[in-house]
Motif scaffolding. Sequence first.
Motif, PDB file in Angstrom:
ATOM      1  N   THR A 109       0.843  -1.198   0.000  1.00 51.29           N
ATOM      2  CA  THR A 109       0.000   0.000   0.000  1.00 51.29           C
ATOM      3  C   THR A 109       0.873   1.242   0.000  1.00 51.29           C
ATOM      4  N   ALA A 113      -2.730   2.251   4.224  1.00 48.52           N
ATOM      5  CA  ALA A 113      -3.974   1.506   4.420  1.00 48.52           C
ATOM      6  C   ALA A 113      -3.676   0.019   4.478  1.00 48.52           C
ATOM      7  N   ASN A 114      -4.418  -0.674   5.325  1.00 47.79           N
ATOM      8  CA  ASN A 114      -4.268  -2.122   5.408  1.00 47.79           C
ATOM      9  C   ASN A 114      -5.003  -2.781   4.251  1.00 47.79           C
ATOM     10  N   SER A 115      -4.478  -3.902   3.805  1.00 50.03           N
ATOM     11  CA  SER A 115      -5.126  -4.619   2.712  1.00 50.03           C
ATOM     12  C   SER A 115      -4.645  -6.056   2.702  1.00 50.03           C
ATOM     13  N   SER A 175      -2.704  -4.065  11.320  1.00 49.83           N
ATOM     14  CA  SER A 175      -3.640  -3.098  11.880  1.00 49.83           C
ATOM     15  C   SER A 175      -3.636  -3.220  13.396  1.00 49.83           C
ATOM     16  N   SER A 181      -6.751   1.807  10.940  1.00 53.62           N
ATOM     17  CA  SER A 181      -7.137   1.366   9.599  1.00 53.62           C
ATOM     18  C   SER A 181      -8.131   2.303   8.940  1.00 53.62           C
ATOM     19  N   ALA A 185      -7.676   4.365   5.157  1.00 53.59           N
ATOM     20  CA  ALA A 185      -8.620   3.822   4.178  1.00 53.59           C
ATOM     21  C   ALA A 185      -9.486   4.912   3.570  1.00 53.59           C
ATOM     22  N   ALA A 192      -9.139  -0.452  -0.276  1.00 51.56           N
ATOM     23  CA  ALA A 192      -8.948  -0.239   1.154  1.00 51.56           C
ATOM     24  C   ALA A 192     -10.273  -0.052   1.881  1.00 51.56           C
ATOM     25  N   LEU A 193     -11.184   0.708   1.289  1.00 49.42           N
ATOM     26  CA  LEU A 193     -12.498   0.902   1.896  1.00 49.42           C
ATOM     27  C   LEU A 193     -13.331  -0.371   1.816  1.00 49.42           C
ATOM     28  N   GLN A 195     -12.260  -3.378   1.932  1.00 50.78           N
ATOM     29  CA  GLN A 195     -11.750  -4.367   2.868  1.00 50.78           C
ATOM     30  C   GLN A 195     -11.725  -3.866   4.313  1.00 50.78           C
ATOM     31  N   LEU A 196     -12.127  -2.622   4.532  1.00 55.30           N
ATOM     32  CA  LEU A 196     -11.995  -2.006   5.847  1.00 55.30           C
ATOM     33  C   LEU A 196     -12.733  -2.757   6.952  1.00 55.30           C
TER      34      LEU A 196
END
Length: 226
Positions: A109, A113-115, A175, A181, A185, A192-193, A195-196
């Motif tokens: 990323t 953002a986490n993914s 995260s 997160s 996101a 990102a959104l 998978q949030l």
Amino acid sequence: MKKYLAEMVGTMVLVLMGCGSAVFFGCTAPAEVLAVAFAFGLSVIGMAYCIGGISGCHINPAITLGVWLSGRMNGKDALGYMAFQVVGAIIGAALIYVLTSTGGFGATTATGANSYTDGEMLQAFLAEVIFTFVFVLVVLGTTDSEKGAGNFAGLAIGLTLVLVHIVCIPITGTSVNPARSIGPALFAGGVALKQLWLFIVAPFVGAVFAAGAWKCLRSECKCCNK
């Protein structure tokens, strides 16, 4: 029983973090070796502050043997420690196996953002639950009014978070914190959104497990108060 359970949890964390860093990060280049060494060392520091007041945080049958031989514990407790340490090590190895068998490594990323990679939602969810459990457990343990680490709690918590990142970054970017997160996101949008939800739900699930585990280890659970 609570001291045996403490040794089980402590050894599980040691294996999960130390061996997990070797599995997910590698252990060939000098930097990788250093990272794995830090993972093992930091896991001991974190659990020492967390369960040291309960069991002494041996999390190693060799240490238990030495303590027994020095006359500082009886044979029954020494055998109990060793048995639960082995169980904890098996659990830690099983968690690593589950993580590796459910997918490869996470996505990168540019925004923080986490993914996770497509098709690896289960691995990502399990990783966030497991590592949040570990982090929150250390937080609860080191800040406990009776069994906590006092002024050193912050050090233990911070170093434990470093440890969590060493293992979990290759999977999700790490995260273990819903707020951490949500912010990135919102700027990253897109995947990102989408998978949030995982990075909100999974850490909360991990925190619930951690709270229950700490209540038991702290003797607030009658079944463990033996």
